[in-house]
Design a protein around this motif. Structure first.
Motif, PDB file in Angstrom:
ATOM      1  N   MET A  26     156.938 -28.887  -7.410  1.00 42.99           N
ATOM      2  CA  MET A  26     157.664 -28.236  -8.500  1.00 42.99           C
ATOM      3  C   MET A  26     157.655 -26.727  -8.322  1.00 42.99           C
ATOM      4  SD  MET A  26     157.466 -26.469 -11.477  1.00 42.99           S
ATOM      5  CE  MET A  26     155.785 -26.506 -12.021  1.00 42.99           C
ATOM      6  N   ASN A  31     165.300 -25.313  -5.728  1.00 46.78           N
ATOM      7  CA  ASN A  31     166.313 -25.826  -6.644  1.00 46.78           C
ATOM      8  C   ASN A  31     165.658 -26.188  -7.969  1.00 46.78           C
ATOM      9  OD1 ASN A  31     168.196 -27.336  -8.021  1.00 46.78           O
ATOM     10  ND2 ASN A  31     169.113 -28.106  -6.155  1.00 46.78           N
ATOM     11  N   LEU A  32     166.095 -25.551  -9.051  1.00 47.34           N
ATOM     12  CA  LEU A  32     165.405 -25.726 -10.334  1.00 47.34           C
ATOM     13  C   LEU A  32     165.560 -27.133 -10.887  1.00 47.34           C
ATOM     14  CD1 LEU A  32     165.762 -22.673 -12.676  1.00 47.34           C
ATOM     15  CD2 LEU A  32     163.749 -23.940 -12.093  1.00 47.34           C
ATOM     16  N   ALA A  35     163.292 -29.320  -9.040  1.00 50.68           N
ATOM     17  CA  ALA A  35     161.916 -29.030  -9.459  1.00 50.68           C
ATOM     18  C   ALA A  35     161.599 -29.743 -10.771  1.00 50.68           C
ATOM     19  CB  ALA A  35     161.725 -27.528  -9.613  1.00 50.68           C
ATOM     20  N   GLY A  36     162.588 -29.741 -11.686  1.00 48.86           N
ATOM     21  CA  GLY A  36     162.373 -30.443 -12.950  1.00 48.86           C
ATOM     22  C   GLY A  36     162.169 -31.926 -12.740  1.00 48.86           C
ATOM     23  N   LEU A  39     158.769 -32.866 -11.482  1.00 48.12           N
ATOM     24  CA  LEU A  39     157.767 -32.872 -12.546  1.00 48.12           C
ATOM     25  C   LEU A  39     157.512 -34.284 -13.052  1.00 48.12           C
ATOM     26  CD1 LEU A  39     156.358 -30.397 -13.602  1.00 48.12           C
ATOM     27  CD2 LEU A  39     157.944 -30.314 -15.474  1.00 48.12           C
ATOM     28  N   ILE A  74     164.294 -30.075 -20.405  1.00 48.55           N
ATOM     29  CA  ILE A  74     164.211 -28.907 -19.524  1.00 48.55           C
ATOM     30  C   ILE A  74     165.357 -28.919 -18.519  1.00 48.55           C
ATOM     31  CG2 ILE A  74     162.855 -27.829 -17.681  1.00 48.55           C
ATOM     32  CD1 ILE A  74     160.378 -28.471 -19.164  1.00 48.55           C
ATOM     33  N   VAL A  78     168.293 -26.210 -17.971  1.00 52.30           N
ATOM     34  CA  VAL A  78     168.533 -25.553 -16.681  1.00 52.30           C
ATOM     35  C   VAL A  78     170.000 -25.663 -16.302  1.00 52.30           C
ATOM     36  CG1 VAL A  78     168.069 -25.692 -14.219  1.00 52.30           C
ATOM     37  CG2 VAL A  78     166.200 -25.832 -15.824  1.00 52.30           C
TER      38      VAL A  78
END
Lengths: 186, 103
Positions: A26, A31-32, A35-36, A39, A74, A78
């Motif tokens: 994460m 890349n967000l 990454a989410g 999680l 989240i 994003v």
């Protein structure tokens, strides 16, 4: 016997490795959105550890609240923020500053060293004897099916004040979120 | 080598340190929120492990971990709506650019 003990401790190590690898992924993943989603692996691994600790209800709540609810919210936020290109220009600069990385590594490893020193220095066997956990653990199988009612009993008797405060907090958060995310705040 | 309380506490300390590392290293505000979630989870593991190993009959630690989850959900909701508000006003979610109040 030694082999059996090793086998029985295997699920803990597997789940712990999954959660730690996913947590590191994460942080590292540029890349967000990915990454989410990484999680989720961390949260599922932790939910598995809760199952190992006989905390079935907490494990299921972990999957429902964290792995589905929080991650989804989240990731959607994003995606809302990534519509314009400006939000992406900090993507490649996660590891921009060397000083920041060294500072972060120093602080976090220091915290880990202090925490593990404190954990090692305690005599947990004596503490378990003090709280009577040794005697109780033989009874755990008896109360295992009743433990969910035990949680409900605690919530509505001993912890009634925090329980009600949490409900008030959730109401405030509901109103606050709607107010904050309205298009035109008067 | 059965898994004892020390294993769980060390794992939780490691996860907490990773969350702290992510909190310090990342400039994107969303990643900071995710790191805070990981740190809260590490605390939750401590609660449940203590409840299992030191207090098996009265499951107070599990009740507390449920409270922590509720607080975490509230924190994420408010944090994300604040972030969306900041993004709408500034078109930017870089942590280093939130320095308007700095004197």
């Amino acid at each position: 016997m030694q082999f059996l003990a090793t086998i029985s401790s295997l699920p803990f190590y597997i789940l712990a490795t999954i959660s730690i690898v996913c947590a590191l992924g994460m942080i590292i993943n540029p890349n967000l959105v990915r990454a989410g989603f990484t999680l989720i692996g961390t949260f599922i691994g932790i939910a598995g550890l809760y199952f190992l600790l006989n905390a079935n209800f907490v494990a299921v709540s972990q999957v429902l609240i964290y792995a589905v609810g929080i991650v989804l919210v989240i990731v959607f936020a994003v995606m809302l923020c990534s519509l314009k290109e400006e939000a992406h220009n900090i993507k490649e600069s996660v590891f921009s500053s060397k000083a920041r990385v060294t500072f972060a590594v120093l602080i976090s490893s220091l915290v880990f060293a202090v925490l593990s020193f404190v954990i090692r220095s305690q005599d947990w066997q004596a503490i378990a004897k003090l709280t009577g956990a040794e005697r109780q653990s033989s009874l755990v199988q008896l109360v295992d099916d009743k433990y969910l009612s035990q949680i409900g009993f605690l919530m509505l008797n001993k912890y009634i004040l925090p329980f009600e405060l949490v409900s008030v907090l959730l109401l405030i958060v509901l109103i606050g979120t709607i107010l904050l995310s309205k298009k035109d705040i008067k | 080598m059965t898994v004892t309380l020390i294993h769980y506490l060390t794992f939780s300390a490691l996860l907490f340190s990773i969350g702290l590392f992510g909190l310090l290293i990342s400039r994107n505000a969303f990643r900071v929120l995710m790191s805070i979630e990981i740190m809260l989870n590490a605390v939750n593991i401590n609660f449940v492990a203590f409840a299992h190993f030191l207090d098996p009959l009265a499951v107070k630690g599990q009740a507390f971990s449920l409270f922590v989850m509720a607080i975490a959900a509230a924190e994420v909701a408010i944090g994300l709506s604040l972030l969306l508000l900041i993004y709408r006003n500034r078109m930017n979610i870089d942590m280093d650019s939130f320095a308007t109040i700095k004197w």
